[in-house]
Every structure is written in structure tokens, then in C-alpha cells.
Design a protein around this motif. Sequence first.
Motif, PDB file in Angstrom:
ATOM      1  N   VAL A 167       0.851  -1.202   0.000  1.00  0.00           N
ATOM      2  CA  VAL A 167       0.000   0.000   0.000  1.00  0.00           C
ATOM      3  C   VAL A 167       0.880   1.243   0.000  1.00  0.00           C
ATOM      4  O   VAL A 167       0.657   2.200  -0.768  1.00  0.00           O
ATOM      5  N   LYS A 168       1.894   1.236   0.858  1.00  0.00           N
ATOM      6  CA  LYS A 168       2.820   2.371   0.937  1.00  0.00           C
ATOM      7  C   LYS A 168       3.632   2.497  -0.352  1.00  0.00           C
ATOM      8  O   LYS A 168       3.947   3.609  -0.783  1.00  0.00           O
ATOM      9  N   TRP A 169       3.985   1.360  -0.979  1.00  0.00           N
ATOM     10  CA  TRP A 169       4.727   1.369  -2.235  1.00  0.00           C
ATOM     11  C   TRP A 169       3.908   2.045  -3.325  1.00  0.00           C
ATOM     12  O   TRP A 169       4.409   2.888  -4.083  1.00  0.00           O
ATOM     13  N   MET A 171       1.556   4.214  -2.971  1.00  0.00           N
ATOM     14  CA  MET A 171       1.341   5.633  -2.666  1.00  0.00           C
ATOM     15  C   MET A 171       2.463   6.505  -3.212  1.00  0.00           C
ATOM     16  O   MET A 171       2.247   7.683  -3.539  1.00  0.00           O
ATOM     17  N   ILE A 172       3.670   5.938  -3.335  1.00  0.00           N
ATOM     18  CA  ILE A 172       4.797   6.712  -3.868  1.00  0.00           C
ATOM     19  C   ILE A 172       5.321   6.108  -5.176  1.00  0.00           C
ATOM     20  O   ILE A 172       6.375   6.493  -5.668  1.00  0.00           O
TER      21      ILE A 172
END
Length: 299
Positions: A167-169, A171-172
Motif C-alpha cells: 500500500v505504501k509502495w 502511494m509513492i
Amino acid sequence: MNKIIYGFIVLLSLASVAYATDSQIWGEMRIQNILGYDKEGSTHLGQLFTMLQHQYFAWIFLGVLIGVPGAFFIHYKIIGPKVFPHSEKKYYAFNLYNRIIHQVAAVSFLVIIPTGFIIVFGDFFGGGTLVRMAKNLHGIFTIPFTIVVIPMALMWLKEALFNMDDVKWFMILGGYLSKEKKPILAGKFNAGQKMWYWVAILGGITMILSGAFMFFLDFKMQMLHNLTGMSQIDMLRAAAIIHNVMGFAVLALFITHVYMSMFAIKGAVHSIITGYVEEEEVKILHSTWYKKLKDQGKF
């Protein structure tokens, strides 16, 4: 375990060939055997298939072929590749079995995708020998991919499961929109690689089945006919629609996979050739995996 898997695949292939011998797939009755063509109840998908085939499919494929590489060309010129020394300590991440399975799948895709385009744009190429050769190569190179797709799915299934790091991957976008080298949360496979895994495996299997249904035109599966109530010709139209739609996703992600491994990350492609991954590359692009390997004394 691997011997059992390969044995099952071989037996399944032989059983399919034996079952198909009753189907006149190469005979003069190849088209005539598709009973119900243009009869009542056989044209439910006719209008939709004709519209998609003549107005949309070729243009969408062309858009993907031009648009995706075009976007990556802009990325390469503006952001540029991430470069790692590849002279630091390395870790043996992919064994010989992993590499052979991956390389068979890669070579298969490198033939299947261009020949698929020649088939889609058969009118543009004038039909004839080139298109027939492309069709034959398309079918032939589907066989090795069919053999390795299940072993490939099993050997990387655990690493391909999504988690909160992904999910964090997303996002960026994995840090690929920045020139900086900041550690990115990711395991052995990042979210982009996982997405390609699922498209290649599930999409690949779907395209194998739908492609086989089109290739063996009169190869009837009574269970499907009973379940759907569709005629043979409409089953073929449905297979063609599914094959093309899945093709869009497979093509887009395959181009992305090639760009990332060969251009966006310099030298990354060597990991699946030699089996070794470089420390700084893992530390930056797969920081969660790096911490795990560090704790195990691998780096």
C-alpha cells in the motif's frame, strides 16, 4: 515435488491430445463442424464481437503499444534510471530452478507478444505467409509457457502475496518518480512485481484456455455449453473477447516489467540470469527484505 508437478503436466497434456484426436481440427470440416453458425440462438454475441473486433481491439492494442513505452521514454529522459554499483556484496537470491522457469516464460512471452500483434493486425500485414507463420509460432511458444506457468506460480506464490508495505509502495509508486535513493518498503518482490506476477499467472492461464478454445475450433466442452446455454460459435466469440481483453493487461504489464528490469534499474536483469542481487539495490528498493537478510547475516 517438482517431479510430481511436471509429471502431472505431461499426463494432462497427453490426455488433452488424445481427447482432441476425434476433433477434425486440421480437416476440411474444421469450419463446418461449428454447428449452429448463423442459426437462431447462435448470434447472441455476434453484434458485440463484430463491434469490438472491428472498432476497438486493434486501436486499444496500438494505444498500449505506443502509449506505455512512450510514457516510460519520458520517465527515462526526465527522471532517469536508478544506478547501483553492482560491485558490492551480493546475495544468491534465485536458484537455477527459479532462473530456468523464469527464462522459459520470458522467451515464450518474447515470441507470443510480437506474433500476437501480427495476428491482430493481420489485415495491415496483408495476411498470407507472414500471418500464418505468426499464428503457428504463437501456438508453438504457448506450449513452453503452459508447461512452466504452474511451477512458476507455486515457487513465487508466498512472495507475491500483498501486504501493507505494498500500500505504501503504491502511494509513492515505488520511488520511481524521484531521482533520490531512499529506502522503499518492499519484500523480495515489490508491489509492481507482485502485480505483474498475478497478471502473468492468472492472465496467462486465462489466455492459454481461451486461445486453445479458439485454436481447436470444434473442440466442444459440453459442460460449458450446458452451463452457459451458448452455441459453439458464441463460445468462440466469448473466448476471443476474453483473450483480447486479457491481452491488453498482459501487454501493458509485460512492457512495464521489461522497462523496469532493463532500463529503470541498471543491471537488475542480471539477477535473474546469475541469481545474485546486489546489496545497495536490495537495501534501497527492497528495504523490508534487506532488514530480514541483514538479521540473518546474509549481508
